[in-house]
Design a protein around this motif. Structure first.
Motif, short mmCIF file in Angstrom:
data_model
loop_
_atom_site.label_atom_id
_atom_site.label_comp_id
_atom_site.label_asym_id
_atom_site.label_seq_id
_atom_site.Cartn_x
_atom_site.Cartn_y
_atom_site.Cartn_z
N GLY A 121 0.81 -1.20 0.00
CA GLY A 121 0.00 0.00 0.00
C GLY A 121 0.84 1.26 0.00
N GLN B 242 -5.00 -0.30 0.51
CA GLN B 242 -4.69 -0.01 1.91
C GLN B 242 -5.40 -0.96 2.88
OE1 GLN B 242 -2.36 2.32 2.34
NE2 GLN B 242 -2.49 2.54 0.09
N GLY C 171 -5.94 2.71 6.51
CA GLY C 171 -5.48 3.51 5.39
C GLY C 171 -6.62 3.93 4.47
#
Length: 321
Positions: A9, A81, A85
């Protein structure tokens, strides 16, 4: 998500630096003498090319294409993510849902007027996983129903169902939520909120709904939100927000703070991207850097429509979007 997933990510976030036009590219666009033949043709060879129509596009259409490109990258980034995130990207991208809601409310108000619909409406941004409450908001049929849907969602009650109340209420809510959900962006959120309140109260002369005032006080403090003059407002701001208005002595000069805010965001974003740890910092930095590049590119297109200003790079880089 595994550590390998977090690494992937962040790696994806850092790779997005290559999707920016950059200062030199912005200057090139701003120096173009026409939109269609020069600026859009230049952008057709840049990372923004996938969303652009290079023939016959208006300024508004070209700017929207640039913004849509940003949204696409944020949606892809969010998909790489872990949950935290994704939530950070969603909070940073809240402006897209605000824009959709403003357009939707405008359509509701227009349809309810005696003259009925009087203009073509742009399609809403496709938010995907970045939506906060858009599916519910988009199905409302009256301003009052829209306010009710906002109140029942993470956005909270905007304090009214007028376009002004909804627009301001959502922006205040977005700033407060961003500050809590994304610590790396807390300083940006507080300063942006100070700029919003300064404009609305001391330039436009709007009286904010009480619920928005109370919500804003969570970031700016009650002394600032209850100030009766711009001078008192600026003096009462906490350090997290006061830096933006440090030498803006008159409310009429608040336009100067816009470029300063973006410059600070861009500076902080580059620092976040340089961090070696595989946490949320580089992801936040990537979103901020792409957003700043989008803002500058939109401003450069506007300068191109005016005939080009490439001989004045400082103004180009500070051009409003």
């Amino acid at each position: 998500m595994t550590d390998a997933g977090r690494v992937a990510g962040v790696t994806r976030a850092r790779a997005l630096r290559a999707r920016c036009l950059g200062a030199r590219g912005v200057q090139e666009v701003a120096g173009c003498r026409t939109l269609d033949d020069d600026a859009l043709r230049y952008l057709a060879a840049t990372p923004y090319r996938s969303r652009l129509t290079t023939a016959g596009a208006s300024l508004a259409e070209a700017q929207r294409a640039i913004t849509t490109s940003l949204l696409w990258h944020l949606r892809i980034l969010a998909g790489w993510q872990p949950a935290a995130g994704t939530e950070a990207v969603r909070a940073l991208a809240a402006g897209f849902e605000i824009s959709n809601t403003e357009r939707h409310l405008s359509a509701l108000v227009t349809d309810a007027s005696p003259s009925g619909p009087d203009r073509l409406r742009a399609s809403p941004y496709r938010l995907g996983a970045l939506a906060i409450a858009w599916n519910r908001l988009s199905s409302t049929r009256t301003p009052a129903e829209l306010r009710g849907a906002l109140t029942a969602s993470a956005w909270g009650d905007p304090g009214g169902d007028s376009p002004a109340a909804v627009a301001t209420g959502m922006r205040v809510s977005a700033a407060v939520r961003l500050s809590g959900a994304v610590p790396d962006a807390a300083r940006w959120a507080a300063a942006r909120l100070a700029l919003l309140l300064g404009r609305e109260v001391f330039v436009v002369g709007h009286r904010l709904p009480d619920v928005s005032v109370h919500r804003a006080a969570r970031l700016l403090g009650p002394r600032a939100t209850e100030a009766s003059s711009y001078a008192d407002f600026r003096q009462a701001l906490p350090d997290t927000a006061g830096w933006l208005l440090k030498d803006v002595d008159e409310a009429a000069d608040l336009w100067r703070a816009e470029a300063r805010w973006w410059a600070a965001v861009e500076r902080d974003a580059r620092d976040l991207l340089r961090r070696s740890r595989f946490g949320p910092g580089p992801v936040v930095g990537a979103v901020a850097l792409l957003s700043a590049d989008t803002w500058r590119t939109r401003g450069a297109l506007e300068l191109a429509v005016r005939g080009g200003r490439g001989d004045r790079p400082a103004e180009v880089l500070d051009a409003p979007g």
